[in-house]
Motif scaffolding. Structure first.
Motif, PDB file in Angstrom:
ATOM      1  N   ALA A 185      65.307  64.219  50.749  1.00  0.00           N
ATOM      2  CA  ALA A 185      65.116  62.993  51.522  1.00  0.00           C
ATOM      3  C   ALA A 185      66.105  61.914  51.090  1.00  0.00           C
ATOM      4  CB  ALA A 185      63.683  62.494  51.360  1.00  0.00           C
ATOM      5  N   VAL A 186      66.274  61.743  49.783  1.00  0.00           N
ATOM      6  CA  VAL A 186      67.193  60.719  49.260  1.00  0.00           C
ATOM      7  C   VAL A 186      68.629  61.036  49.678  1.00  0.00           C
ATOM      8  CG1 VAL A 186      68.186  59.766  47.149  1.00  0.00           C
ATOM      9  CG2 VAL A 186      65.716  60.087  47.333  1.00  0.00           C
ATOM     10  N   ALA A 214      73.287  61.842  43.743  1.00  0.00           N
ATOM     11  CA  ALA A 214      72.560  62.467  42.641  1.00  0.00           C
ATOM     12  C   ALA A 214      71.284  61.677  42.363  1.00  0.00           C
ATOM     13  CB  ALA A 214      73.424  62.524  41.382  1.00  0.00           C
ATOM     14  N   LEU A 215      70.210  62.419  42.131  1.00  0.00           N
ATOM     15  CA  LEU A 215      68.921  61.817  41.796  1.00  0.00           C
ATOM     16  C   LEU A 215      68.457  62.365  40.460  1.00  0.00           C
ATOM     17  CD1 LEU A 215      66.364  60.159  42.484  1.00  0.00           C
ATOM     18  CD2 LEU A 215      65.496  62.187  43.684  1.00  0.00           C
ATOM     19  N   THR A 236      65.944  65.573  34.583  1.00  0.00           N
ATOM     20  CA  THR A 236      66.413  66.572  35.532  1.00  0.00           C
ATOM     21  C   THR A 236      67.204  65.874  36.630  1.00  0.00           C
ATOM     22  OG1 THR A 236      64.479  67.967  35.112  1.00  0.00           O
ATOM     23  CG2 THR A 236      65.700  68.369  37.136  1.00  0.00           C
ATOM     24  N   VAL A 237      68.383  66.404  36.957  1.00  0.00           N
ATOM     25  CA  VAL A 237      69.250  65.778  37.957  1.00  0.00           C
ATOM     26  C   VAL A 237      69.533  66.766  39.080  1.00  0.00           C
ATOM     27  CG1 VAL A 237      71.459  64.659  38.403  1.00  0.00           C
ATOM     28  CG2 VAL A 237      70.329  64.346  36.191  1.00  0.00           C
ATOM     29  N   HIS A 238      69.251  66.333  40.309  1.00  0.00           N
ATOM     30  CA  HIS A 238      69.659  67.070  41.500  1.00  0.00           C
ATOM     31  C   HIS A 238      70.894  66.357  42.059  1.00  0.00           C
ATOM     32  CE1 HIS A 238      65.539  68.485  41.127  1.00  0.00           C
ATOM     33  NE2 HIS A 238      65.783  69.430  42.011  1.00  0.00           N
ATOM     34  N   ALA A 239      71.957  67.102  42.330  1.00  0.00           N
ATOM     35  CA  ALA A 239      73.189  66.501  42.838  1.00  0.00           C
ATOM     36  C   ALA A 239      73.796  67.389  43.917  1.00  0.00           C
ATOM     37  CB  ALA A 239      74.190  66.294  41.705  1.00  0.00           C
ATOM     38  N   THR A 287      67.320  57.833  37.845  1.00  0.00           N
ATOM     39  CA  THR A 287      68.539  57.147  38.286  1.00  0.00           C
ATOM     40  C   THR A 287      68.893  57.593  39.694  1.00  0.00           C
ATOM     41  OG1 THR A 287      69.940  58.883  37.314  1.00  0.00           O
ATOM     42  CG2 THR A 287      69.512  56.926  35.961  1.00  0.00           C
ATOM     43  N   LEU A 288      69.555  56.716  40.425  1.00  0.00           N
ATOM     44  CA  LEU A 288      70.085  57.031  41.744  1.00  0.00           C
ATOM     45  C   LEU A 288      71.581  56.750  41.699  1.00  0.00           C
ATOM     46  CD1 LEU A 288      69.702  57.835  44.691  1.00  0.00           C
ATOM     47  CD2 LEU A 288      69.081  55.467  45.204  1.00  0.00           C
TER      48      LEU A 288
END
Length: 340
Positions: A67-68, A82-83, A94-97, A138-139
């Motif tokens: 969604a982000v 990246a979130l 944990t980072v999703h990018a 973080t965003l």
């Protein structure tokens, strides 16, 4: 009227006309700028509303990131989004990018930041997600090549960070309630519901879904010989080894004491079989030092996929588990594919 007076009068009239035209042009430009600003604000509010609704229904970090990622790109010319989410009490998040050219998100680990102020580094703009006194994530947005950050980029990213911070806190609470503190993996109770959701999605979009069951071979011997602390260290290392093989959209859970279940959206039987073989090799190569001992173990795997092995979560899990036991009987340290 004398010639000089007439010339002055004519000049005054011309000057008045020029000034009037300038005022009209300035007024039109101001009106256009105001209209553009109003349209920008309306677009931003629409994005924030859509993001809030999507985040409210997000049940996982992967769903929140999707969604982000989608909504960020509507407001910003982003090359990469990246979130980062702080889901536990450790020093890392944990980072999703995902970059614009990538189809799948990458799953990374990064230190939890300490500074609550926005930062810019290597072309990436980062806004911490803050809830109360804690940083919950973080965003980060990296603009397209050659792009420079402007004040409005920071304003837009800061506005987006508010609903994302609330979702990050909710996900952390959910994570603590549904995840194993030793391995950091989801507990087995979530598998059936998530698999049911993925099967429904697969039916709608004509996709496949696969399941892998994994079990450490003879792991009770490790516990009996070296103790529960050593066994726990190996289990945590094994969970990390499995997780490193996965995409951001995949899910691995601790299914039983020394068993794991992997859910693979948009994956057929051949892809799942290849992944299971990589996981088998990762466990076989794993060495964990505990005191004077070096712990090693192998694992067996069972693979099943929709639609060939079943259309319900219960059927797929049963057949993947049956394939796992067949791998055990065949000599362990191997992968078996389900039969119908």
């Amino acid at each position: 009227m004398p010639p000089l007076a007439a010339a002055l009068a004519g000049g005054a009239i011309l000057l008045a006309a020029v000034l009037a035209s300038a005022l009209v042009l300035r007024s039109r430009r101001a009106a256009a700028a105001a209209a553009e600003e109003a349209a920008s604000r309306a677009s931003e509010l629409a994005v924030l509303q859509a993001l809030g609704l999507d985040l409210a229904s997000a049940r996982s970090a992967g769903q929140a990131f999707a969604a982000v990622d989608r909504e960020c790109r509507k407001l910003l010319a982003a090359d990469e989004v990246a979130l980062g989410l702080v889901l536990g009490d450790g020093p890392e998040m944990t980072v999703h990018a995902r970059a614009a050219a990538e189809r799948e998100a990458r799953l990374l680990r990064a230190p939890v930041p300490r500074d609550r102020r926005p930062s810019s580094r290597d072309g990436a703009l980062t806004v911490p997600l803050v809830s109360g006194d804690a940083i919950v994530g973080t965003l980060t947005v990296k603009l397209r090549a050659g792009g420079a950050h402007e004040d409005r980029d920071l304003t837009a990213l800061t506005a987006l960070s508010a609903p994302v911070a609330l979702a990050a806190l909710a996900l952390r609470v959910r994570h603590e309630a549904t995840h194993d503190p030793l391995t950091g993996l989801a507990l087995g109770d979530v598998v059936a519901s998530r698999l049911t959701e993925e099967l429904a999605r697969a039916e709608r979009h004509g996709q496949r879904v696969a399941v892998i069951m994994a079990d450490l071979d003879g792991f009770r011997v490790v516990t009996e010989r070296y103790g529960s602390d050593a066994a726990d260290r190996f289990l945590a290392a094994a969970a990390d080894a499995l997780r490193r093989e996965l995409r951001a959209s995949d899910l691995v859970v601790r299914h039983r004491a020394d068993a794991f279940c992997v859910l693979l959206p948009a994956t057929g039987i051949l892809g799942a079989d290849r992944l299971a073989e990589r996981m088998r090799g990762a466990i076989a190569r794993l060495q964990v030092v505990h005191g004077d001992a070096t712990l090693q173990a192998t694992a067996s795997f069972g693979v099943a996929a929709h639609p060939e092995h079943g259309a319900t979560a219960r059927t797929l899990l049963y057949r993947a588990d049956a394939a796992l036991h067949r791998a055990k009987r065949a000599g362990r340290d191997r992968v078996a594919i389900a039969t119908v």
